[in-house]
Scaffold this motif. Structure first.
Motif, PDB file in Angstrom:
ATOM      1  N   HIS A  77      81.384   7.677 124.200  1.00  0.00           N
ATOM      2  CA  HIS A  77      81.983   8.339 123.046  1.00  0.00           C
ATOM      3  C   HIS A  77      81.170   9.586 122.711  1.00  0.00           C
ATOM      4  CE1 HIS A  77      84.232   8.496 119.280  1.00  0.00           C
ATOM      5  NE2 HIS A  77      83.098   8.758 118.682  1.00  0.00           N
ATOM      6  N   ILE A 112      79.624  12.000 120.295  1.00  0.00           N
ATOM      7  CA  ILE A 112      79.180  11.923 118.902  1.00  0.00           C
ATOM      8  C   ILE A 112      78.952  13.342 118.389  1.00  0.00           C
ATOM      9  CG2 ILE A 112      77.363  11.061 117.361  1.00  0.00           C
ATOM     10  CD1 ILE A 112      78.918   8.814 118.645  1.00  0.00           C
ATOM     11  N   ASP A 113      79.671  13.708 117.336  1.00  0.00           N
ATOM     12  CA  ASP A 113      79.438  15.029 116.732  1.00  0.00           C
ATOM     13  C   ASP A 113      78.558  14.863 115.487  1.00  0.00           C
ATOM     14  OD1 ASP A 113      81.106  14.142 114.672  1.00  0.00           O
ATOM     15  OD2 ASP A 113      82.805  15.377 115.277  1.00  0.00           O
ATOM     16  N   ASP A 156      79.919  12.374 112.917  1.00  0.00           N
ATOM     17  CA  ASP A 156      79.689  10.995 113.357  1.00  0.00           C
ATOM     18  C   ASP A 156      78.235  10.601 113.130  1.00  0.00           C
ATOM     19  OD1 ASP A 156      82.315  10.638 114.208  1.00  0.00           O
ATOM     20  OD2 ASP A 156      81.869  11.124 116.302  1.00  0.00           O
ATOM     21  N   ILE A 199      77.697   9.828 109.557  1.00  0.00           N
ATOM     22  CA  ILE A 199      78.285   8.524 109.238  1.00  0.00           C
ATOM     23  C   ILE A 199      77.358   7.408 109.714  1.00  0.00           C
ATOM     24  CG2 ILE A 199      80.155   6.916 109.853  1.00  0.00           C
ATOM     25  CD1 ILE A 199      82.033   9.394 109.923  1.00  0.00           C
ATOM     26  N   LEU A 221      84.142  13.762 104.125  1.00  0.00           N
ATOM     27  CA  LEU A 221      85.439  13.399 104.695  1.00  0.00           C
ATOM     28  C   LEU A 221      86.243  12.587 103.695  1.00  0.00           C
ATOM     29  CD1 LEU A 221      84.508  12.078 108.277  1.00  0.00           C
ATOM     30  CD2 LEU A 221      85.553  14.276 107.718  1.00  0.00           C
ATOM     31  N   ALA A 267      89.871   9.501 106.925  1.00  0.00           N
ATOM     32  CA  ALA A 267      89.244  10.174 108.068  1.00  0.00           C
ATOM     33  C   ALA A 267      87.937   9.470 108.441  1.00  0.00           C
ATOM     34  CB  ALA A 267      88.992  11.649 107.757  1.00  0.00           C
ATOM     35  N   CYS A 268      87.211   9.055 107.434  1.00  0.00           N
ATOM     36  CA  CYS A 268      85.960   8.328 107.672  1.00  0.00           C
ATOM     37  C   CYS A 268      86.257   6.998 108.358  1.00  0.00           C
ATOM     38  CB  CYS A 268      85.252   8.122 106.334  1.00  0.00           C
ATOM     39  SG  CYS A 268      83.560   7.603 106.487  1.00  0.00           S
ATOM     40  N   ARG A 281      88.849   6.207 110.217  1.00  0.00           N
ATOM     41  CA  ARG A 281      89.288   6.450 111.601  1.00  0.00           C
ATOM     42  C   ARG A 281      88.092   6.692 112.521  1.00  0.00           C
ATOM     43  NH1 ARG A 281      93.457   9.123 109.025  1.00  0.00           N
ATOM     44  NH2 ARG A 281      92.438  11.153 109.211  1.00  0.00           N
ATOM     45  N   ARG A 282      87.150   7.484 112.080  1.00  0.00           N
ATOM     46  CA  ARG A 282      85.963   7.756 112.898  1.00  0.00           C
ATOM     47  C   ARG A 282      85.146   6.481 113.124  1.00  0.00           C
ATOM     48  NH1 ARG A 282      83.575  13.089 113.509  1.00  0.00           N
ATOM     49  NH2 ARG A 282      85.109  14.674 112.974  1.00  0.00           N
ATOM     50  N   GLN A 308      86.947   4.353 115.674  1.00  0.00           N
ATOM     51  CA  GLN A 308      86.777   4.890 117.030  1.00  0.00           C
ATOM     52  C   GLN A 308      85.397   4.535 117.580  1.00  0.00           C
ATOM     53  OE1 GLN A 308      87.548   9.053 116.409  1.00  0.00           O
ATOM     54  NE2 GLN A 308      89.737   8.859 116.870  1.00  0.00           N
ATOM     55  N   MET A 309      84.378   4.642 116.731  1.00  0.00           N
ATOM     56  CA  MET A 309      83.019   4.319 117.185  1.00  0.00           C
ATOM     57  C   MET A 309      82.862   2.816 117.423  1.00  0.00           C
ATOM     58  SD  MET A 309      80.489   7.050 115.299  1.00  0.00           S
ATOM     59  CE  MET A 309      81.130   6.938 113.632  1.00  0.00           C
TER      60      MET A 309
END
Length: 152
Positions: free
Chosen positions: A2, A4-5, A8, A11, A32, A36-37, A39-40, A43-44
Motif C-alpha cells: 500500500h 502511504i502518503d 495516511d 492517520i 479530512l 474520507a478518514c 475510507r483511508r 484501505q490500510m
C-alpha cells in the motif's frame, strides 16, 4: 504494498497514539472528513498496514509486574523442533513475544509474570514441552522506555 502518503502517515500516528478516538476527532486532526478518514483507514486495514486495534494494559496494576527476557540456545534446528517450539510458546499466555535471533543466541522470549515463582512455572512448563540446550533469564529492574508506536 500500500502506498502511504502524508495524510495516511498522520492517520497512523494518531491511531498509534489513541486508536479509540472518534472518526470525527481523527478526521479533524488530520484535515479530512469523517468518511474520507474512514475510507483511508479501511484501505490500510485491507492492505494489512493496520493489523488491528487494541487496548494497552498496565501489567503491574493487573498483578503481572515482572518482565523477563529469556535467552534460549538449542542444538536442535530441525523443522519439527521449530514447530514444537513455536506451538508451545504461542500457547503460553505469559509469553508476549518470541524472536529468532542472529548470532550466538537462537531465540529471545519476552514474558510477563507476577513474580519469580511465576517465572519458574513458565520455565518448567516450557522445558516440559520442548527440549532446550541452554536457557538464561534477565529480569527487568526498571522500564525506561516501552512503546508500540512505529516511528513514522
Amino acid at each position: 504494498m500500500h502506498n502511504i502518503d502524508n495524510i495516511d502517515r498522520r492517520i497512523l500516528v494518531e491511531l498509534q497514539r489513541d486508536a479509540g478516538q472518534s472518526l470525527e476527532t481523527l478526521g479533524a486532526t488530520v484535515g479530512l472528513s469523517r468518511n474520507a478518514c474512514w475510507r483511508r483507514m479501511r484501505q490500510m486495514e485491507e492492505a494489512g498496514v493496520i493489523k488491528g486495534r487494541v487496548a494497552l494494559l498496565d501489567a503491574a496494576r493487573l498483578g503481572l509486574p515482572l518482565t523477563v527476557f529469556i535467552q534460549v540456545r538449542t542444538n536442535a534446528h530441525a523443522p519439527d523442533w521449530l514447530e514444537r517450539f513455536s506451538t508451545a510458546t504461542r500457547a503460553m499466555p505469559e509469553i508476549m513475544g518470541v524472536y529468532r535471533m542472529s548470532g550466538e543466541l537462537d531465540y529471545l522470549i519476552r514474558a510477563q509474570v507476577a513474580d519469580m515463582a511465576g517465572y519458574d512455572r513458565l520455565y518448567q512448563s516450557l522445558i516440559r514441552k520442548v527440549p532446550l540446550s541452554d536457557v538464561s533469564a534477565s529480569f527487568v529492574m526498571e522500564e525506561i522506555k516501552e512503546t508500540t508506536a512505529l516511528p513514522l
